[in-house]
Motif scaffolding. Structure first.
Motif, PDB file in Angstrom:
ATOM      1  N   TYR A  37     -31.796  22.715  14.300  1.00  0.00           N
ATOM      2  CA  TYR A  37     -31.011  21.800  15.135  1.00  0.00           C
ATOM      3  C   TYR A  37     -31.217  22.120  16.614  1.00  0.00           C
ATOM      4  O   TYR A  37     -31.359  21.211  17.446  1.00  0.00           O
ATOM      5  CB  TYR A  37     -29.530  21.925  14.766  1.00  0.00           C
ATOM      6  N   PHE A  56     -25.422  12.826  13.451  1.00  0.00           N
ATOM      7  CA  PHE A  56     -24.077  12.820  12.886  1.00  0.00           C
ATOM      8  C   PHE A  56     -23.542  11.414  12.646  1.00  0.00           C
ATOM      9  O   PHE A  56     -22.440  11.247  12.116  1.00  0.00           O
ATOM     10  CB  PHE A  56     -23.119  13.587  13.795  1.00  0.00           C
ATOM     11  N   PRO A  76     -21.336  19.636  10.905  1.00  0.00           N
ATOM     12  CA  PRO A  76     -21.675  19.422  12.323  1.00  0.00           C
ATOM     13  C   PRO A  76     -21.234  20.571  13.222  1.00  0.00           C
ATOM     14  O   PRO A  76     -21.985  20.999  14.104  1.00  0.00           O
ATOM     15  CB  PRO A  76     -20.932  18.123  12.655  1.00  0.00           C
ATOM     16  N   LYS A 130     -23.664  22.962  15.549  1.00  0.00           N
ATOM     17  CA  LYS A 130     -23.444  23.064  16.996  1.00  0.00           C
ATOM     18  C   LYS A 130     -23.077  24.472  17.436  1.00  0.00           C
ATOM     19  O   LYS A 130     -23.069  24.783  18.623  1.00  0.00           O
ATOM     20  CB  LYS A 130     -22.324  22.105  17.410  1.00  0.00           C
TER      21      LYS A 130
END
Length: 360
Positions: free
Chosen positions: A5, A15, A169, A173
Motif C-alpha cells: 500500500y 477503499f 483500511p 494506513k
C-alpha cells in the motif's frame, strides 16, 4: 500488505471500489495481479485460453510454519442451502430438492467444470478441454505438501466482515499497528485450554492476572490434511460488554446476578455483593438441584447451566423479598375476613333487634 500500500501497488480509490470494479481492473489489463480462486476462470471472468495470465501461489512468510510448497486452498462453491421458509413448505421443499439433485448430477457437473476452473467430486465428470491455466493450477495443488484453508473459512462471516474487513483500511494506513499475541491475550494459557477442547470452541477467563480480564472465545485451527495444530483463533469479549446487557435491570436485580465460566471463574458479579455472591457460589457445588434456600443469608439461590458456552448463571433473591407479595396478599385476606366478620356481626345484631322488637 501495508508495504504494498505504501508503494502505491493499489488503485487510488482502493477503499471505494467494489468486487466487480476490482475484477474489471484485472480483466481490462489495468491491474497486474489479483487474489482470486479457480472460480475466476471461465465464463464471465478469465478465458481459459488467455495466455497472458499465470497462476502462482500466495506469498508466504519466510519465518512461517507452513511448508514452502503450501498453497491457500479450499472448497467454497459446492455448498447448496435451502431456506427454512422453503423447507417447511412441502411444495417448495420438493422443488428445491429436485433442483439440488440436478445441481449435483453428472450433467450439471460437466457444465460447471467445462465453463470454469472448478473441479467436481463426481468421478464421471471430466473436462472436454484442458488449458494451460488450468494445468498450472492443478500442478500447484498436486505438488503442494500442505493445503492451508483461507482465513475466512475459519471465521464466521459476520465477524469476518465487521471486524477483519472493516478494520483493514486502518491497518493499511498504519492507524492500527501490529502487535504480538501475548501482548493482548494470555496466549500460552489460552492455547493450552483450547487444546483440551480439540475442535470445539471454548470460553476462557484468565484468573492469574488483572492485566487480562476479558472473556476469550478460543478454537484451535488444524491442518486439514495432517490434522496438526497450525494456529489459534481467539475472539475477545470485554467483560463490560457482558455487564452492559444487564444495565436495564433494576439495581436490586442486577445486584443479585452472577455469571461463572466453565472453570467457575467469575465473569459478572456485582461489586456491592461480591463477597456474598462468592460465598453462595461455593455452596452450589454440592447441591443436586439447581436451587436451594441459604439459611445464612436467608435467600433463595437458583442457577442454570448453559450448554454452549458452558457458563453458569446464578440468581439470588432474599426470601423476604420473594414472599413480600405473598405476605401482602395474606394480610389483605386477613383484613378482608376481619372486616367481613364485623360487617356480618353488625348486620346480625340489627336483624336480631328487628325480630325481637315486635315480640317485646
Amino acid at each position: 500488505m501495508r508495504e504494498l500500500y505504501r508503494l502505491h501497488a493499489f488503485p487510488d480509490n482502493l477503499f471505494m471500489i467494489d468486487d466487480k470494479g476490482r475484477n474489471n481492473l484485472f480483466l481490462e489489463k489495468k491491474a497486474a495481479m489479483i487474489v482470486q480462486g479457480s472460480w475466476f476462470i471461465g465464463n464471465g471472468a478469465i478465458s481459459m485460453d488467455d495466455s497472458t495470465v499465470d497462476v502462482v501461489k500466495f506469498p508466504s512468510f519466510k519465518e512461517g510454519k507452513a511448508d514452502d510448497s503450501a498453497i491457500v486452498y479450499g472448497f467454497g462453491n459446492g455448498d447448496f442451502h435451502i431456506s427454512t421458509k422453503a423447507y417447511y413448505d412441502e411444495k417448495k421443499r420438493n422443488a428445491c430438492i429436485k433442483f439440488f439433485k440436478y445441481l449435483t448430477s453428472e450433467e450439471a457437473g460437466n457444465l460447471i467444470v467445462n465453463s470454469s476452473g472448478s473441479i467436481s467430486n463426481i468421478k464421471s465428470v471430466y473436462r472436454d478441454k484442458i488449458s494451460d491455466i488450468l494445468l498450472k493450477g492443478d500442478a500447484l495443488r498436486e505438488n503442494s505438501k500442505e493445503l492451508v484453508g483461507p482465513p475466512d473459512s475459519y471465521v464466521e462471516r459476520t465477524a469476518w466482515d465487521n471486524m477483519m474487513i472493516k478494520n483493514f483500511p486502518d491497518m493499511l494506513k498504519g492507524n492500527k499497528a501490529g502487535f504480538k499475541a501475548d501482548e493482548i491475550i494470555p496466549y500460552d494459557y489460552i492455547y493450552k485450554m483450547a487444546l483440551k477442547k480439540a475442535d470445539s470452541m471454548c470460553w476462557i477467563t484468565y484468573p492469574y492476572s488483572t492485566s487480562f480480564n476479558d472473556i476469550y472465545g478460543a478454537k484451535i485451527i488444524y491442518n486439514r490434511d495432517t490434522f496438526k495444530p497450525i494456529g489459534l483463533m481467539v475472539m475477545i469479549i470485554k467483560k463490560k460488554y457482558v455487564e452492559s446487557m444487564y444495565s436495564d435491570l433494576s439495581i436490586e436485580s442486577y445486584n443479585s446476578i452472577a455469571i461463572l465460566s466453565e472453570d467457575r471463574d467469575t465473569i459478572v458479579k456485582s461489586k456491592d455483593t461480591e463477597d456474598r455472591i462468592l460465598f453462595l457460589i461455593d455452596k452450589l457445588t454440592n447441591k443436586a438441584k439447581n436451587y436451594f434456600v441459604d439459611n445464612d443469608s436467608k435467600s433463595l439461590i437458583s442457577y442454570v447451566d448453559i450448554d454452549q458456552p458452558q457458563w453458569r448463571i446464578i440468581y439470588c433473591i432474599p426470601v423476604k423479598e420473594l414472599y413480600s407479595e405473598i405476605n401482602e396478599l395474606r394480610i389483605t385476606i386477613i383484613l378482608l375476613v376481619i372486616i367481613s366478620i364485623l360487617v356480618l356481626s353488625i348486620l346480625s345484631s340489627f336483624t336480631a333487634i328487628d325480630i325481637l322488637n315486635p315480640i317485646n
